[in-house]
Motif scaffolding. Structure first.
Motif, PDB file in Angstrom:
ATOM      1  N   HIS A  59       0.811  -1.217   0.000  1.00 25.98           N
ATOM      2  CA  HIS A  59       0.000   0.000   0.000  1.00 25.98           C
ATOM      3  C   HIS A  59       0.848   1.273   0.000  1.00 25.98           C
ATOM      4  O   HIS A  59       0.300   2.371   0.073  1.00 25.98           O
ATOM      5  N   ILE A  60       2.165   1.129  -0.081  1.00 25.28           N
ATOM      6  CA  ILE A  60       3.049   2.299  -0.069  1.00 25.28           C
ATOM      7  C   ILE A  60       3.399   2.706  -1.491  1.00 25.28           C
ATOM      8  O   ILE A  60       3.787   1.878  -2.309  1.00 25.28           O
ATOM      9  N   THR A  61       3.239   3.976  -1.766  1.00 22.24           N
ATOM     10  CA  THR A  61       3.651   4.577  -3.024  1.00 22.24           C
ATOM     11  C   THR A  61       4.731   5.602  -2.703  1.00 22.24           C
ATOM     12  O   THR A  61       4.658   6.267  -1.667  1.00 22.24           O
ATOM     13  N   THR A  62       5.719   5.717  -3.556  1.00 23.02           N
ATOM     14  CA  THR A  62       6.783   6.690  -3.327  1.00 23.02           C
ATOM     15  C   THR A  62       6.840   7.713  -4.456  1.00 23.02           C
ATOM     16  O   THR A  62       6.402   7.451  -5.575  1.00 23.02           O
ATOM     17  N   PHE A  63       7.402   8.857  -4.111  1.00 22.96           N
ATOM     18  CA  PHE A  63       7.609   9.935  -5.063  1.00 22.96           C
ATOM     19  C   PHE A  63       9.033  10.445  -4.871  1.00 22.96           C
ATOM     20  O   PHE A  63       9.415  10.822  -3.763  1.00 22.96           O
ATOM     21  N   GLU A  67      16.763  14.881  -6.179  1.00 20.59           N
ATOM     22  CA  GLU A  67      17.809  13.917  -6.513  1.00 20.59           C
ATOM     23  C   GLU A  67      18.327  13.199  -5.276  1.00 20.59           C
ATOM     24  O   GLU A  67      18.957  12.163  -5.389  1.00 20.59           O
ATOM     25  N   TRP A  68      18.038  13.705  -4.090  1.00 18.96           N
ATOM     26  CA  TRP A  68      18.556  13.095  -2.863  1.00 18.96           C
ATOM     27  C   TRP A  68      17.487  12.463  -1.972  1.00 18.96           C
ATOM     28  O   TRP A  68      17.816  11.769  -1.022  1.00 18.96           O
ATOM     29  N   ALA A  69      16.182  12.655  -2.262  1.00 18.44           N
ATOM     30  CA  ALA A  69      15.167  12.154  -1.327  1.00 18.44           C
ATOM     31  C   ALA A  69      13.928  11.590  -2.017  1.00 18.44           C
ATOM     32  O   ALA A  69      13.593  11.967  -3.136  1.00 18.44           O
ATOM     33  N   VAL A  70      13.274  10.678  -1.280  1.00 17.58           N
ATOM     34  CA  VAL A  70      12.028  10.039  -1.707  1.00 17.58           C
ATOM     35  C   VAL A  70      11.013  10.274  -0.594  1.00 17.58           C
ATOM     36  O   VAL A  70      11.346  10.204   0.587  1.00 17.58           O
ATOM     37  N   ARG A  71       9.773  10.519  -0.983  1.00 17.89           N
ATOM     38  CA  ARG A  71       8.686  10.667  -0.017  1.00 17.89           C
ATOM     39  C   ARG A  71       7.714   9.513  -0.228  1.00 17.89           C
ATOM     40  O   ARG A  71       7.412   9.153  -1.364  1.00 17.89           O
ATOM     41  N   GLY A  72       7.250   8.925   0.867  1.00 15.85           N
ATOM     42  CA  GLY A  72       6.332   7.801   0.781  1.00 15.85           C
ATOM     43  C   GLY A  72       4.991   8.139   1.391  1.00 15.85           C
ATOM     44  O   GLY A  72       4.916   8.912   2.357  1.00 15.85           O
ATOM     45  N   PHE A  73       3.941   7.535   0.827  1.00 20.11           N
ATOM     46  CA  PHE A  73       2.606   7.752   1.357  1.00 20.11           C
ATOM     47  C   PHE A  73       1.748   6.521   1.119  1.00 20.11           C
ATOM     48  O   PHE A  73       2.068   5.673   0.284  1.00 20.11           O
TER      49      PHE A  73
END
Length: 140
Positions: A59-63, A67-73
């Motif tokens: 159920h986790i999607t990332t964005f 260039e240095w970070a990913v956010r998950g929701f």
């Protein structure tokens, strides 16, 4: 999980659960434009390093927000689950996810030079500008 204080919680719909260890109970706020756009205000987060476990990963999607970070929701309810540095696999977890909400101490604000003038906090915190944050994490 390694030594430290274990915290657990879940997203709004309960599809994703998280367990994470922190070395203390300090939290910080990020005032950068990306965090404010992502959540409508500053991101209040606990630094968890890489000692984080998720259940319900389907159920986790990332964005990839930079260039240095990913956010998950959570793809079901939209709850913000993490900000993760790609290189170090370092997680900052929104403190509102955790069940133990009254143990935290507000200690630091980053990107303070990007904070809009319409809000401020009464707590005395360590305040770092964008330049200071990048110097701290780049080792310059």
């Amino acid at each position: 999980m390694e030594s430290g204080i274990e915290h657990s919680g879940a997203c709004l719909c309960g599809a994703v659960r998280v367990k994470a260890r922190t070395q203390g109970t300090s939290i910080g706020a990020c005032h950068c434009k990306m965090c404010r756009t992502w959540g409508g205000g500053p991101l209040f987060a606990a630094e968890c390093g890489s000692d984080v476990e998720f259940e319900g990963t389907e159920h986790i999607t990332t964005f990839s927000s930079s260039e240095w970070a990913v956010r998950g929701f959570c793809r079901r309810c939209g709850t913000h689950l993490f900000y993760r540095l790609k290189k170090e696999n370092h997680y900052a977890i929104p403190v509102g996810l955790f069940d133990d909400r009254d143990v935290w101490e507000f200690r630091e604000q980053i990107f303070i030079d990007q904070k809009p003038s319409f809000y401020s906090f009464a707590e005395k915190t360590r305040n770092l500008t964008e330049k200071e944050v990048f110097q701290l994490y780049s080792g310059e």
